[in-house]
Design an enzyme around this catalytic site. Sequence first.
Site, PDB file in Angstrom:
ATOM      1  N   TRP A   1       0.834  -1.201   0.000  1.00 58.69           N
ATOM      2  CA  TRP A   1       0.000   0.000   0.000  1.00 58.69           C
ATOM      3  C   TRP A   1       0.869   1.251   0.000  1.00 58.69           C
ATOM      4  O   TRP A   1       1.540   1.496  -1.003  1.00 58.69           O
ATOM      5  CB  TRP A   1      -1.071  -0.070   1.098  1.00 58.69           C
ATOM      6  CG  TRP A   1      -0.654  -0.312   2.508  1.00 58.69           C
ATOM      7  CD1 TRP A   1      -0.628   0.595   3.528  1.00 58.69           C
ATOM      8  CD2 TRP A   1      -0.241  -1.556   3.101  1.00 58.69           C
ATOM      9  NE1 TRP A   1      -0.221   0.005   4.708  1.00 58.69           N
ATOM     10  CE2 TRP A   1       0.017  -1.312   4.474  1.00 58.69           C
ATOM     11  CE3 TRP A   1      -0.042  -2.857   2.614  1.00 58.69           C
ATOM     12  CZ2 TRP A   1       0.452  -2.301   5.359  1.00 58.69           C
ATOM     13  CZ3 TRP A   1       0.394  -3.847   3.489  1.00 58.69           C
ATOM     14  CH2 TRP A   1       0.628  -3.565   4.832  1.00 58.69           C
TER      15      TRP A   1
ATOM     16  N   SER B   1       4.508   4.696   7.322  1.00 60.49           N
ATOM     17  CA  SER B   1       5.112   5.365   6.178  1.00 60.49           C
ATOM     18  C   SER B   1       5.881   6.640   6.510  1.00 60.49           C
ATOM     19  O   SER B   1       5.814   7.163   7.617  1.00 60.49           O
ATOM     20  CB  SER B   1       4.060   5.647   5.102  1.00 60.49           C
ATOM     21  OG  SER B   1       3.124   6.590   5.543  1.00 60.49           O
TER      22      SER B   1
ATOM     23  N   ASP C   1       4.122   9.770   9.403  1.00 61.08           N
ATOM     24  CA  ASP C   1       4.338  10.102   7.991  1.00 61.08           C
ATOM     25  C   ASP C   1       5.322  11.255   7.788  1.00 61.08           C
ATOM     26  O   ASP C   1       5.021  12.235   7.094  1.00 61.08           O
ATOM     27  CB  ASP C   1       3.011  10.447   7.307  1.00 61.08           C
ATOM     28  CG  ASP C   1       1.964   9.350   7.422  1.00 61.08           C
ATOM     29  OD1 ASP C   1       2.334   8.243   7.829  1.00 61.08           O
ATOM     30  OD2 ASP C   1       0.790   9.619   7.104  1.00 61.08           O
TER      31      ASP C   1
END
Length: 486
Positions: free
Chosen positions: A92, A171, A259
């Site tokens: 993803w 991420s 992130d």
Amino acid sequence: MNVRQFAAVSLSAAILFGGSFTSASAKGGADEKGYKETYGTSQITRQDMKDMINQHGDDKFTVPSFDASTIKNVESATKTDENGNKIKMDVWDTWPLQNADGTVAEYKGYQIVFGLAGDPKNPNDTFIYMFYKKAGDDSIDAWKNAGRVFDDEDKNKADDKYLPGQLEEWSGSALFTDDGEIRLFYTNRGDFDESKELFGRQTLTTAQVNVSEKGDKDLQVDGIEDHKSIFNGGDGKTYENVEKAFEDRNFNNNHTFRDPHYIEDKGHKYLVFEANTGTEYGYSGEDNLYNRAYYGKSMKFFRDELKNLQNSPKKETAELANGAMGIIEINDDYTFKKEKKPLLVSNTVTDEIERPNIFKKDGKFYLFTSARGSKMTIDGIDDEDIYMLGYVSNSLDGPFKPMNKTGIVLHQDLDPNDITWNYAHYVIPQEKSDKFVVTSYMTNRGYFADHKSTFAPSFLLDIKNKKSSVVKDGTLEQGQITYDGK
């Protein structure tokens, strides 16, 4: 109850029952007009989000339609489990190895992306893998898998307070440094166990990833070094920390701190990240419902929208909503230097503005974020609405103004069971073109036996100052990250 909270409660009663209200507040003289406090930040306003609904369906902002029959899995995204079984993984959120200006870097003739991948049957199997291909070959089948970046024991090797508690890797971004090194920034997600006073702490983290060429066709990860935590919220005054988020054990509070995206400006290094506002920047609570800065300029809109919220099942969610695009300065050795005020906030709108992506182009700073309608508190936006929002500024410190009048850059409204459903859109500036490449992932995790989460087809975006538009017939290959104008 402080003075402003008292004013908020009394104003609520006045609006609901049609009476008048006058009271002092912490700012002095708040009445039925509420109060206005920006805390020096830029806002995603309720008015903008309402107006954005009228832009749904406009081709300039609509994610292209994709042919489901052509969508392929990332065939190299496999791993072997503890029993020796081969597992086809979901892939993803991904991000490319980038130069400091945001363009795609080449490492010895290869392009590299880092991405979250794992077993479709195990939602907790979330770790960072490195994928690579020869530059110039844009086919999805060209992407090879170098495997996980970190070994299971890497988190225990560093002398670090937070790394040993890491359960998952979330991420971030990746920099190709002037010294030719690969510097990874990512999110360390800790355990959530109330009995142990653990609440899923999210920590901005970094490591140098050592890579070498094996033969003339392959890359391999040779381990990591300088693995360390950078920041996870400090004292909670600027950005909500995990202790503050769950001090009252309200697990409806959607705490975010993740992130990290690297950017340089005037010789300084920064990380921009997803967060929530801290106690000195609006934080959360019923008091926020009376702050006109979060609504927009119209007094009538403020009063009508507030009255609707008071009678809405979304009222509690709006009180808690305090999403932010945070920023810190870091030292040359990638350690924490200092906090800066949030670049953008979404108080009362949503708790979650994800995957910040920021770069400088033609003297302007462009800031993008992904957002889900399912996390929002705006009537007329539903669970299937997916957005990428965009903002532009002449300075890294802001103010950031919404692109396309409301902030809309991309919109998608698909059934999550559609294999072409896509999310986590990421804008990449190009060295050889004035167009911008948008990447994302496609297909929800674990929804299908044969279709895994995969690289979505990329597509082109035009950006000119505060305006943007999806390029007609600009669909590229799945996972393509560069475009040469041809």
